[in-house]
Design a protein around this motif. Structure first.
Motif, mmCIF file in Angstrom:
data_model
loop_
_atom_site.group_PDB
_atom_site.id
_atom_site.type_symbol
_atom_site.label_atom_id
_atom_site.label_comp_id
_atom_site.label_asym_id
_atom_site.label_seq_id
_atom_site.Cartn_x
_atom_site.Cartn_y
_atom_site.Cartn_z
ATOM 1 N N TYR A 1 13.015 -4.815 -39.983
ATOM 2 C CA TYR A 1 13.364 -3.613 -39.222
ATOM 3 C C TYR A 1 12.099 -2.844 -38.849
ATOM 4 O O TYR A 1 11.947 -2.366 -37.718
ATOM 5 C CB TYR A 1 14.295 -2.735 -40.063
ATOM 6 C CG TYR A 1 14.659 -1.425 -39.415
ATOM 7 C CD1 TYR A 1 15.682 -1.357 -38.479
ATOM 8 C CD2 TYR A 1 13.963 -0.255 -39.729
ATOM 9 C CE1 TYR A 1 16.010 -0.146 -37.867
ATOM 10 C CE2 TYR A 1 14.278 0.954 -39.128
ATOM 11 C CZ TYR A 1 15.310 0.998 -38.193
ATOM 12 O OH TYR A 1 15.619 2.192 -37.590
ATOM 13 N N SER A 2 11.179 -2.742 -39.780
ATOM 14 C CA SER A 2 9.933 -2.025 -39.526
ATOM 15 C C SER A 2 9.104 -2.705 -38.447
ATOM 16 O O SER A 2 8.465 -2.033 -37.627
ATOM 17 C CB SER A 2 9.117 -1.919 -40.815
ATOM 18 O OG SER A 2 9.765 -1.110 -41.773
ATOM 19 N N LYS B 1 11.605 5.165 -40.647
ATOM 20 C CA LYS B 1 10.853 5.834 -39.576
ATOM 21 C C LYS B 1 10.284 7.151 -40.065
ATOM 22 O O LYS B 1 9.118 7.490 -39.796
ATOM 23 C CB LYS B 1 11.761 6.071 -38.365
ATOM 24 C CG LYS B 1 12.086 4.826 -37.561
ATOM 25 C CD LYS B 1 12.924 5.201 -36.345
ATOM 26 C CE LYS B 1 13.292 3.972 -35.541
ATOM 27 N NZ LYS B 1 14.121 4.309 -34.342
ATOM 28 N N TYR C 1 10.009 -4.177 -35.850
ATOM 29 C CA TYR C 1 10.532 -3.959 -34.502
ATOM 30 C C TYR C 1 10.814 -2.505 -34.172
ATOM 31 O O TYR C 1 10.951 -2.153 -32.988
ATOM 32 C CB TYR C 1 11.800 -4.791 -34.298
ATOM 33 C CG TYR C 1 11.534 -6.273 -34.311
ATOM 34 C CD1 TYR C 1 10.992 -6.906 -33.202
ATOM 35 C CD2 TYR C 1 11.782 -7.033 -35.442
ATOM 36 C CE1 TYR C 1 10.724 -8.265 -33.202
ATOM 37 C CE2 TYR C 1 11.517 -8.395 -35.457
ATOM 38 C CZ TYR C 1 10.985 -9.004 -34.340
ATOM 39 O OH TYR C 1 10.713 -10.348 -34.343
ATOM 40 N N HIS C 2 10.898 -1.647 -35.194
ATOM 41 C CA HIS C 2 11.330 -0.272 -34.922
ATOM 42 C C HIS C 2 10.430 0.811 -35.514
ATOM 43 O O HIS C 2 10.618 1.987 -35.190
ATOM 44 C CB HIS C 2 12.749 -0.048 -35.455
ATOM 45 C CG HIS C 2 13.773 -0.961 -34.874
ATOM 46 N ND1 HIS C 2 14.215 -0.855 -33.573
ATOM 47 C CD2 HIS C 2 14.444 -2.025 -35.413
ATOM 48 C CE1 HIS C 2 15.106 -1.803 -33.336
ATOM 49 N NE2 HIS C 2 15.254 -2.516 -34.421
ATOM 50 N N ARG D 1 16.699 1.341 -44.652
ATOM 51 C CA ARG D 1 16.295 1.297 -43.246
ATOM 52 C C ARG D 1 16.424 2.643 -42.526
ATOM 53 O O ARG D 1 15.535 3.005 -41.739
ATOM 54 C CB ARG D 1 17.092 0.215 -42.506
ATOM 55 C CG ARG D 1 16.611 -1.190 -42.796
ATOM 56 C CD ARG D 1 17.469 -2.233 -42.129
ATOM 57 N NE ARG D 1 18.826 -2.204 -42.649
ATOM 58 C CZ ARG D 1 19.804 -3.013 -42.240
ATOM 59 N NH1 ARG D 1 19.557 -3.906 -41.276
ATOM 60 N NH2 ARG D 1 21.001 -2.942 -42.765
#
Length: 630
Positions: free
Chosen positions: A278-279, A246, A281-282, A242
């Motif tokens: 996670y991806s 990004k 939402y972020h 995680r």
């Protein structure tokens, strides 16, 4: 007074840097910038600083002391800015004569116990919520800035060893346009410096930190993107990717997909599912596209996944928008304990959720945690069978209408008794809330092309203060809060006695019930709900009482000639039969349906029924001489 600090920029250089930071972030987009606006407060007087030092029992670190005297007593700084000495003064005892307990090697602290674990430091800035920027003023780390969560859940020391080196870095990064939201938790330096740090580091933690520190850059050079694809690609087998996602996405969308694909092929299914959530939402803006890209693989793996992965799995499949409940409902039988409850909550979010899955769970009484989860997740529908089952729950847990006062919670038996009462109280009120939802779905179903009327509510503490969470008194007369607000607005006062209420209701000739700033505290457009304001600051006089679902007070307005109710869901329109003097009636965009009720109004002349879902419309033909808008 200290004019300069050895090895630090001059105060003029610092002021110029602050001006450049203000210009670089002219829109105040950096985290917390709107609070301090890149301005220092006036410097502190020497007497004020010395007085503060006497209070805490030690001299402040030289560079921070000089900053207060030469630059400003608070103001511009990382996060929400720096505190003034006045703000610092009431924080906690410094106890500078004792060794501090906080140190760089400590990442969290258990604050239980009488000891002052925050001793040796002062808070010098706010980061929001319970997070603070602090400064060590005693012990071997004196002069270092660190970050603290008030309850000890997080402690972090930036690598800068002095206040001014930490502060100067902040100005430098703002000027550079870097993201300072997590300022100083990442490594210092530009892209080239971080690439060098990665190449020179011998420990994996340092190499990972060099990678993740690149998140602060607003844009990445092509050289850094190539570096990231190589460095991140080498870590396809790490337990948790995680922190890298990004940057993988910023380096290349194709690489981001390849990286997750490779992790899945390596068998890290549970980890990848968490990384996909996670991806969603972020990381990725195209959430549905990402979920659909993984839908078939996730469905194929579903039977073999451990229950711990069900939450992530259902989150992804829900995002697809085209997965049916029947494809995933079997997970409920495989899950146990709290996982089962969480699965049930997510199953309730599927668009095609069928209450037949919930009815057996609402009828059982062996597992009250599961019953609570069922009440909180049951799909919204006006189904009669569901309402009957919810009424059964209310009857079975009617003893939980009110939460009893607890006794001595140090006594294990008393704690157990209170916990049991609390659980039944929560179940009863959850059943009441679910029944209200089902009831409103029955009287106000969604119809395409017609906006739903607003469902009215009040803040729980307001309802409690006004006695609305208690059973109605025997022989009482209900007052809807919105009707009471309308009476107050019309007359400029609230009736003070029961006689006044009776008289004012009987004299009312015009009533306009509307949702506006004077009647509504909060709006929820998506749910089509509003939170009403208080009708008054005290309870109405007996026998009157407030009731959020009962509109019968309108029927007591025997002189009522003009009635307008707009964009409001009304639980019961039967009061209309008593309004014999009505000349003008507007029920625009309400849930009014049964036109036969209007035959009870002999003096009606004008009527607005637009945006209503009407039934028995043949009754309108019998209303001779009535101007009807539909």
């Amino acid at each position: 007074m200290c004019d300069a600090v050895e090895g630090a920029p001059s105060w003029e250089e610092l002021r110029q840097a602050l001006e450049r930071a203000r210009a670089a972030d002219a829109g105040l987009e950096q985290f917390g910038a709107k609070a301090h606006q890149y301005r220092w407060a006036p410097p502190a007087a020497l007497t004020e600083v010395e007085g503060f030092e006497r209070e805490i029992g030690t001299r402040l670190p030289e560079d921070y002391r000089a900053f207060l005297l030469q630059a400003g007593n608070g103001g511009a700084g990382p996060f929400y800015g720096l505190f003034s000495l006045e703000q610092v003064r009431e924080a906690w005892p410094v106890e500078s004569e004792r060794m501090p307990q906080i140190a760089p090697q400590i990442q969290r602290w258990d604050p239980q116990g009488p000891d002052n674990w925050k001793r040796g430091c002062i808070p010098i800035g706010g980061q929001g919520c319970t997070y603070f920027t602090c400064l060590m003023v005693a012990g071997p780390d004196r002069g270092r800035v660190f970050y603290l969560e008030y309850e000890g859940a997080w402690i972090f020391f930036p690598r800068e060893t002095t206040f001014l080196s930490w502060y100067s870095r902040w100005l430098r990064e703002v000027i550079g346009g870097y993201d300072t939201g997590w300022f100083a938790t990442r490594l210092d330096g530009d892209e080239a410096a971080l690439r060098r740090h990665y190449a020179q580091a011998s420990e994996e933690d340092e190499r990972l930190l060099a990678i993740t520190s690149m998140e602060k850059f607003p844009a990445l050079s092509e050289e850094t993107k190539r570096f990231l694809t190589g460095a991140i690609g080498e870590r396809a087998a790490i337990p948790d990717a995680r922190p890298l996602l990004k940057l993988a996405h910023r380096a290349s969308l194709a690489f981001y997909h390849r990286f997750l694909d490779e992790r899945w092929e390596l068998g890290a299914h549970e980890a990848v599912l968490g990384e996909l959530v996670y991806s969603l939402y972020h990381v990725v803006p195209e959430r549905t596209d990402l979920a659909k890209r993984w839908r078939d693989r996730v469905l194929d793996a579903l039977p073999d996944l451990p229950p711990e992965a069900y939450g992530s799995t259902l989150t992804i499949l829900l995002q697809c928008g085209d997965v049916k409940l029947e494809q995933v409902a079997f997970l409920l039988d495989k899950a146990v304990g709290d996982t089962k409850n969480k699965v049930l909550v997510q199953l309730g979010r599927f668009p095609d959720a069928d209450i037949r899955l919930w009815l057996p769970l609402l009828r059982q009484r062996e597992d009250l945690e599961l019953l609570s989860a069922a009440l909180g997740s049951v799909p919204r529908t006006g189904d009669v069978q569901l309402r009957e089952v919810l009424m059964e729950v209310q009857r079975d847990f009617s003893a939980g209408v009110e939460l009893p006062l607890h006794g001595d919670l140090k006594d294990p038996k008393e704690r157990e008794r209170y916990a049991d009462c609390r659980q039944k109280y929560d179940i009863y009120h959850a059943a009441c809330s679910a029944w209200q939802d089902a009831f409103h779905e029955a009287i106000d179903p969604a119809v395409e092309g017609i906006p739903r009327p607003y469902r009215l509510g009040m803040a729980y503490h307001d309802m409690h203060d006004l006695g609305m969470d208690r059973p109605p008194p025997p022989g009482g007369i209900p007052l809807h809060p919105l009707v009471a607000l309308a009476v107050w607005e019309e007359r400029g006062r609230s009736p003070s006695t029961a006689y006044d209420w009776k008289r004012d209701l009987e004299r009312t000739k015009r009533l306009k019930l509307r949702l506006c700033q004077s009647t509504v505290r909060a709006w929820d457009e998506e749910e089509r709900r509003v939170t009403l304001r208080w009708p008054d600051s005290h309870l109405p006089p007996a026998p009157y009482y407030y009731d959020l679902r009962d509109w019968s007070a309108i029927g007591r307005m025997s002189a009522l000639r003009d009635l307008a109710i707009t964009e409001i869901c009304v639980e019961d329109f039967s009061f209309l039969a008593r309004c014999k003097e009505l000349r003008t009636l507007s029920l625009r965009n309400t849930n009014f349906t049964d036109c036969r009720m209007l035959l009870e109004l002999p003096k009606l002349r004008t009527m607005d029924l637009s945006l209503c879902r009407l039934t028995y419309t043949e009754a309108l033909e019998e209303l001779q001489g009535v101007d009807i808008r539909r």
